[in-house]
Design an enzyme around this catalytic site. Structure first.
Site, PDB file in Angstrom:
ATOM      1  CD  GLU A 209       0.566   3.479  -1.394  1.00 31.87           C
ATOM      2  OE1 GLU A 209      -0.286   3.685  -2.654  1.00 31.87           O
ATOM      3  OE2 GLU A 209       1.531   2.712  -0.917  1.00 31.87           O
ATOM      4  CE  LYS A 211      -3.394   4.589  -3.146  1.00 36.21           C
ATOM      5  NZ  LYS A 211      -3.646   3.648  -4.204  1.00 36.21           N
TER       6      LYS A 211
END
Length: 891
Positions: A209, A211
């Site tokens: 992920e 971010k």
């Protein structure tokens, strides 16, 4: 254990669980006019109450209409939608019904159950939850698991838990790195330097992920990511969270060095991770494993800022973002938030694995289809099913209203002039049903009785809710409270103990029988809200299903297996046992119960003591249980329902505070220390106006000595009841026991009264389990101990536990002699867990004498009898021995 939520309170004047949540704005028009914060706050109040009632047997949510002139005809779409999400079904009326009455609005809540859902045949989770707080990875997204998904996840985790040796060794770090060398994300995580604008060589995925840093409040932003993302990666095979990378372009942007304190951020992340609840379903105590890494980001040759990376290892069991949002009403009628551990336990609660007992018992109520608080109910194979018990005790007539028990109704209507007319008047509106009478339904439900009550009567009728009538002679200020509390308890038990999953309430009605005019006066519960018509019983099947739940409530008792299995399960009394238990104790204060071996005398003794406590409102220290043997005394004393002593102790003490006495296994008592029977009678008759209870349980077939027992002559043992249904032993053991008892009856020992064995022809032997029975004769001691050790080893390998087995010998002197040789042989086979019968509840093989094991039982019994055993009572000893074995007996 559970966190108290004090914002909701219960209405104690109602025969149902009522949660008053205060003012709420209802109606679509009015709710649209509310500000979002207030709308959300009211929604949460309703959802908490609804969830708590779903998990606690159902009930009613009471709401005051907030400053509205019109009566709201609907709740509002946002509330209805939220309630549908709570039950994960579009069929709102399956669990909720809304009604406005007077100044208040009500939501009627049916109990949650884990059987098939209203819309499909799939099984629902054991409990209802607003949020599971369990996250998982799904592609490049983080998903909150719905309750059904969370349930499947928990079950899968339990079945496929990681190998414990792997968890303990954790695999060496080097091995982990070698496996991960090809993992590009791992390679980036290992780097100490990245270039600003660099494109990472891998996209977001199941295990990665990206971010970007927030422009403001960086530390709070990163802490906010932790609960969802760390738990999701841990629950989904592990992964990497890179903060400071643009997700679509994979471009490294980092965070400017002047905007972040890396040390402080690392500490904040560690604190946030430490707060994540974890629950194990394996024996490991491993903690969540993760690493943080601050990677420098350079713009050309200058340090620009940092990428903050977190590597999360897969977790063996479950990691939550926070405690699940699920509530329950506790015993004190307060709403509590379930802890994470309790939530997992309730979600995964299943019927116990009976293993070697599976052939002995059949399920009467399974957790797979029961309400959240119900417990599993089993009956021994061969005994009546709850359906059969319901038809025997509470059959629904084809027409009119049937009064049962008929003998009690005849006695009550004869004793109380005007009662028949009063009850008949109440029954006039009903075309078909059953009226179940009791001298006190409160006592039947293990509540304290009320002496002024003439009787209680429960009506189960077509086109009506169940109604509980309490009949009092004169006006009584506490009459309505008594009736309401009894109705409340009955409703709760029908669901949470009896397993009833339909909509149900019990309406209390108090009737007054005036001795002067024979006229009826009735105090109606004017506080009671009218229940929707869906709470009415409209067909025979509904009535019978409800009555089967009532059978479990009235005949259910905590099985001795509960202590053995470590979880509570219930068994059911036989009809014969229930009828004796229903005896009017006020008229039957001095009673003898003769019971055949294995007919449940000790269970009945315990149930009678519970009834004494509730009927007479006395504490456990006012009731004395007396038996001959220390192990049985300890076993009963452990239950906490009475004082328990042996006969010898009884004869040495005055017991000035004792009012009621229960004597068990009385055939083995002796007069060597004095006249115990006279002393017991004197104690229970001290209060001339209100004598105590003296019930004596005995079985002359199991007389194990030749002395005088101290019991009165048989002709003086009246009133007397007989327990003739033998329920303990498997078929082959029961057949042997029958033959032994026939021999005893033909040639009784000299101290057994003439005529005391005549109940044998009336015996009913429950068939259903084949079992194992074997007699081996003329063996040496070495052969005996070798056979016992070999069979114990075999049984343990088949799934039996130490606490399933007892080795019983003729006398206490023989115990030490056999113990030495048994231990010697069993140590070689690694079977060495022994205790005497005082350790009955421990996980040990019991080694003791047959006499000291009287009144107790185990699944497998080895009996060792020497030729020198007293011939006059040898058959009695064999009967006592055989009756102790439930499944397998080796003599």
């Amino acid at each position: 254990m559970e966190k108290h939520n004090s914002s909701l309170a219960e209405d104690l004047s109602h025969p149902d669980l009522v949660l008053n949540i205060g003012k709420v704005t209802l109606g679509e028009r009015y709710r649209k006019e509310l500000q979002k914060p207030q709308r959300d706050q009211e929604k949460v109040k309703i959802l908490q109450a609804a969830c708590a009632l779903l998990n606690s047997g159902g009930g009613v949510i009471q709401m005051e209409t907030a400053d509205q002139i019109e009566q709201p005809v609907e709740m509002g779409q946002d509330l209805e939608m939220s309630l549908r999400e709570l039950i994960q079904s579009s069929d709102l009326q399956a669990f909720f019904e809304y009604k406005h009455q007077g100044r208040c609005s009500y939501i009627f809540v049916k109990s949650w159950s884990s059987g098939p859902s209203p819309e499909d045949s799939s099984t629902k989770p054991r409990i209802c939850s607003l949020s599971s707080s369990l996250y998982r990875r799904s592609g490049t997204s983080v998903c909150l698991m719905k309750s059904g998904e969370a349930f499947d996840f928990l079950v899968t985790r339990k079945k496929c838990k990681m190998n414990e040796e792997f968890l303990q060794s954790k695999i060496s770090r080097a091995a982990h790195q070698n496996i991960s060398e090809a993992n590009l994300a791992f390679q980036v995580f290992q780097r100490n330097r990245l270039e600003y604008g660099e494109i990472l060589p891998f996209p977001e995925s199941q295990s990665v992920e990206f971010k970007q840093f927030s422009t403001k409040h960086i530390q709070e932003y990163v802490k906010g990511l932790i609960p969802e993302y760390i738990s999701a990666f841990a629950n989904s095979g592990g992964g990497y969270l890179f903060i400071g990378v643009e997700d679509k372009s994979r471009k490294v942007l980092g965070c400017a060095k002047d905007n972040v304190d890396c040390a402080s951020l690392t500490r904040a992340v560690a604190k946030a991770v430490s707060k994540l609840p974890i629950v194990h379903v394996c024996s490991s105590e491993a903690q969540l494993s993760y690493r943080t890494k601050v990677i420098d980001v350079f713009l050309k040759e200058d340090l620009y800022g940092y990428v903050f990376a977190i590597e999360v290892e897969p977790f063996c069991c479950m990691v939550f973002s926070e405690a699940p949002s699920s509530w329950i009403v506790n015993d004190k009628k307060n709403i509590y938030t379930l802890t994470t551990e309790k939530w997992v336990h309730m979600m995964m609660d299943t019927d116990p694995d009976l293993q070697c007992l599976s052939e002995d018992f059949e399920s009467q109520l399974s957790l797979s289809s029961g309400p959240p608080l119900s417990r599993p109910v089993y009956s021994k194979k061969g005994l009546e099913h709850k359906k059969d018990l319901q038809r025997i005790l509470f059959s629904v007539p084809l027409e009119n209203v049937r009064y049962t028990p008929e003998s009690l109704w005849k006695e009550l209507s004869t004793q109380h002039e005007g009662l028949e007319a009063l009850i008949s008047q109440q029954m006039d509106p009903f075309s078909r049903g059953i009226l179940i009478l009791s001298r006190s339904w409160a006592v039947d439900l293990k509540l304290k009785g009320k002496q002024e009550v003439i009787c209680d009567a429960l009506l189960i009728a077509l086109n009506s809710t169940p109604i509980l009538y309490t009949v009092l002679r004169d006006q009584d200020a506490e009459g309505q409270a008594y009736c309401t509390k009894t109705a409340f308890t009955l409703k709760q038990k029908l669901v949470n103990m009896g397993g009833y999953t339909g909509k149900v309430c019990v309406i209390p009605k108090v009737l007054y029988l005036s001795s002067k005019s024979n006229a009826e006066t009735m105090q109606g519960p004017d506080f009671l809200v009218d229940y929707p018509s869906s709470y009415y019983l409209t067909e025979t099947q509904q009535m019978e299903t409800l009555l089967q739940a009532l059978v479990i409530v009235l005949l259910g008792f905590r099985s001795f297996l509960s202590d053995q299995l470590g979880c509570e399960i219930l068994n059911l009394l036989t009809v014969q046992q229930y009828e004796i238990l229903s005896t009017n104790l006020r008229k039957s204060r001095h009673w003898f119960v003769h019971g055949l071996p294995g007919s449940g005398k000790t269970i009945m003794a315990m149930k009678i003591m519970e009834k004494i406590r509730n009927m007479f409102g006395c504490e456990a220290d006012r009731i004395l249980y007396i038996c001959e043997n220390q192990p049985l005394k300890n076993f009963i004393g452990y239950k906490g329902i009475c004082q328990a002593v042996t006969r010898k102790t009884f004869m040495k003490t005055d017991f000035e505070d004792i009012q009621h006495i229960i004597v068990d296994e009385a055939q083995n008592f002796r007069k060597e220390d004095g006249d115990w029977y006279r002393k017991a009678k004197d104690i229970t008759r001290r209060e001339k106006e209100c004598p105590g209870i003296l019930w004596i349980f005995l079985d002359y077939f199991q007389t194990s000595h030749l002395d005088i027992s101290g019991l009165p002559p048989l002709s003086f043992q009246y009133p007397r009841e007989e327990l003739t249904k033998v329920v303990r032993n498997a078929n082959k053991i029961a057949q042997y026991l029958q033959e032994v008892m026939k021999d005893i009856r033909r040639r009784p020992a000299p101290n057994i009264p003439h005529g005391s064995l005549e109940m044998l022809p009336e015996a009913e032997w429950v068939c259903g389990i084949q079992g194992t029975f074997q007699i081996l004769r003329n063996l040496t001691m070495d052969q005996i101990v070798t056979i016992v050790a070999d069979k114990c080893k075999m049984l343990l390998e088949k799934g039996y536990s130490f606490r399933d087995i007892a080795v019983l010998v003729g006398t206490t002197d023989e115990v030490d002699r056999y113990k030495h040789d048994l231990l010697r042989v069993m140590r070689k086979k690694r079977v060495v867990q022994f205790s005497d019968a005082n350790g009955m509840l421990s996980d040990h093989i019991v080694l003791d004498s047959i006499r000291r094991f009287s009144g107790l039982e185990r699944n497998v019994v080895f009996g060792i009898l020497e030729k020198s055993a007293e011939p006059a009572i040898l058959k009695n000893i064999l009967a006592c021995l055989a009756s102790r074995a439930k499944q397998q007996l080796f003599i």
